[in-house]
Each structure stands twice: as C-alpha cells, then as structure tokens.
Design an enzyme around this catalytic site. Sequence first.
Site, PDB file in Angstrom:
ATOM      1  N   LYS A   1       0.835  -1.195   0.000  1.00 14.82           N
ATOM      2  CA  LYS A   1       0.000   0.000   0.000  1.00 14.82           C
ATOM      3  C   LYS A   1       0.874   1.250   0.000  1.00 14.82           C
ATOM      4  O   LYS A   1       1.839   1.357   0.766  1.00 14.82           O
ATOM      5  CB  LYS A   1      -0.910   0.007   1.227  1.00 14.82           C
ATOM      6  CG  LYS A   1      -2.017  -1.048   1.171  1.00 14.82           C
ATOM      7  CD  LYS A   1      -3.020  -0.749   0.068  1.00 14.82           C
ATOM      8  CE  LYS A   1      -4.175  -1.736   0.086  1.00 14.82           C
ATOM      9  NZ  LYS A   1      -5.204  -1.420  -0.932  1.00 14.82           N
TER      10      LYS A   1
ATOM     11  N   LYS B   1     -13.177  -8.388  -7.823  1.00 13.22           N
ATOM     12  CA  LYS B   1     -13.602  -8.807  -6.491  1.00 13.22           C
ATOM     13  C   LYS B   1     -15.053  -9.286  -6.574  1.00 13.22           C
ATOM     14  O   LYS B   1     -15.917  -8.582  -7.107  1.00 13.22           O
ATOM     15  CB  LYS B   1     -13.463  -7.659  -5.496  1.00 13.22           C
ATOM     16  CG  LYS B   1     -12.015  -7.198  -5.352  1.00 13.22           C
ATOM     17  CD  LYS B   1     -11.842  -6.031  -4.401  1.00 13.22           C
ATOM     18  CE  LYS B   1     -10.368  -5.648  -4.283  1.00 13.22           C
ATOM     19  NZ  LYS B   1     -10.144  -4.477  -3.413  1.00 13.22           N
TER      20      LYS B   1
END
Length: 326
Positions: free
Chosen positions: A107, A214
């Site tokens: 991240k 997803k």
Amino acid sequence: MLPTLDDLLATVHVVTLPMVTRFRGVDTREALLFEGPQGWSEFSPFTEYDDAEAAAWLRAAIDFGWEPAPGILRTRIDVNATVPAVDPHEVAGVLARFPGCRTAKVKVAEPGQTLTDDVARVRAVRDAIGAEGRIRIDANGLWNVDEAEHAIHALVEFDLEYVEQPCGSIDELAQIRERTHYLDLPIAADESVRKAEDPLAVARAGAADILVIKAQPLGGIRAALGIIAEAGLPVVVSSALDTSVGLSMGAYLAAAVPELEFDCGLGTASLLAADVTTDPLVPSDGSITVRRVVPDAVLGGAHAASVDRRDWWLARLARTHALLAG
C-alpha cells in the site's frame, strides 16, 4: 430466486474481528454471515458504502449461498502478501504472516504519509523478499496524474510487477498509462471496476492493462466471470478484507477463471487477528485451497458484534434486501 429476508435472518450472525495492523483506516472488520442451501456466505460492504452500492454485495452473498458454484479449473490459488502502510521496520513481521508467498502488494499514497515513506516501505519489501520476489503497489486512486508519474519514477527502481489504481478516474488512468508507457509497467484498475456504474468502461477506454476483480462488489461469481469474459484483459482476483467465508467466495471465482496469470489477493485473512473459524483460509506455501468455510463457535463468543452494531447490520440487510426485491 431471491430468498426472503426471513430466510436470511434465520441463520444470521454479525461479527467484529480485530486486525493485526490498521488497514484502510480501521482496526476492526465487521461482517454479516448467513447460511444458504449451498453453504455459508458473507455480506460485508464497508460501512461507509451506501445502500445502493451495498446491494451488489448482498446479491453476491445470496448467489454464493443459494446457487451451486461454477465448475473449477484448479483447487489451489497462488496468493500475494499484502503489506499495509506500515513503517519499514514492520515489513518483515507482516510478510512472515504470508508463508511461501512470492508476491507482495504494498500500500502506498496513505493519507498523512509522504512519497519518502512509500519508497522506504517498498525498499524494505524488496530487501525482505529478494530479487526474485514480485512487488506490486496499490495507491487506491489517491494520486493525481502528476503525483502518480513522480511516484512511479521514484519506485520503478524496485522492479514493480504493476501499479494498481494510481489515479481515481478512467481518464487519469489513461493519461498515466500513456505517460509511463515507455517503462513497460502495467497499470491495473480496481476501484475503476468495482465502484463503477459500468465495470467494463475502463477496459473499453484502454485505460488499464490488468483488471482487479472482487466477487462481492461485482454482484457475485457469475457476474464477475461475465465481466472477465467480456473485458478480455488479464485479471487478478482479490478480496475486500473478507473473513474466511468471504474469501472462499473469491477462491471459487479464481478457480473458475480460464486463465490466471497473476497471484491473487486472497490471502488477506492473514491481516486478521481473529477469524470466524479455527481453520481460516490463510496462505500455506504461497497459496490457499478452494473450499467452503464453515464458521464455528467463535460466532457466539468473543467476536460477536455488540448489540448496537448487530442492529445496524440487520437494518442494513433489510434495506438492501428491499432494494433487490424492488
């Protein structure tokens, strides 16, 4: 056929799970689980999402609980480690929770941090996984085009596999892809797929090289497979910080994708300090198994949601169910 709200409420459980490291700005993960004819399923849109967006997550949960899973092409899914926006000295400890993983997603662009922080974190990951490991970075759309270009040039020395959602809009993704084309560094789209009114728009615009898919946000396994087939781009099947029940949905999706070139983001149960089962879907030798997960007694124990949070989720379930029924 849409089950009734009473059908869902008959087996519903709401949990609040602690996380090992703060991630996405939260220290706990809440989820609502229920059991259908095919097994347990999960409804866990993030709390800030409105009901219209959350309805797709409920459609996915019902699909997984009430419909047979598609035929699978593989029984294990290679997964990546996920490194939150931690200090460099914490990187080795995070990676240790993902045994055998050859790829790390890092991240970056965390609010309150700087590009210097990102460079230090990615350098620590490269040092930890060695020259043969793969590193992908995820900015969650938080850079503008100029910031993204600057950051990519600062991070490209670490031999990145791809950059995920460097900018927020499809137009910006197209611009940064054009600006950095000479680096031969693929651009992946996540939010531009799962949060878009048209999840295929980014592919049609030629704004990404890879799609992050997803199951929950896209309405379920079948809907996601349809998007993959129509987009015609390589995909990475990922999670939305699900419990092991939700991760099993992602695993069945990944198992049904005809071509799976990249390690998938389905190892995130390792970011949870507790799960809904004593047999969580965590990585072993760099992969997870494709299987249904059955919650155990933890549902009625220490990780059951408080009364007010349970009531909040039940009200949300009722509202989103009404949207699907309507």
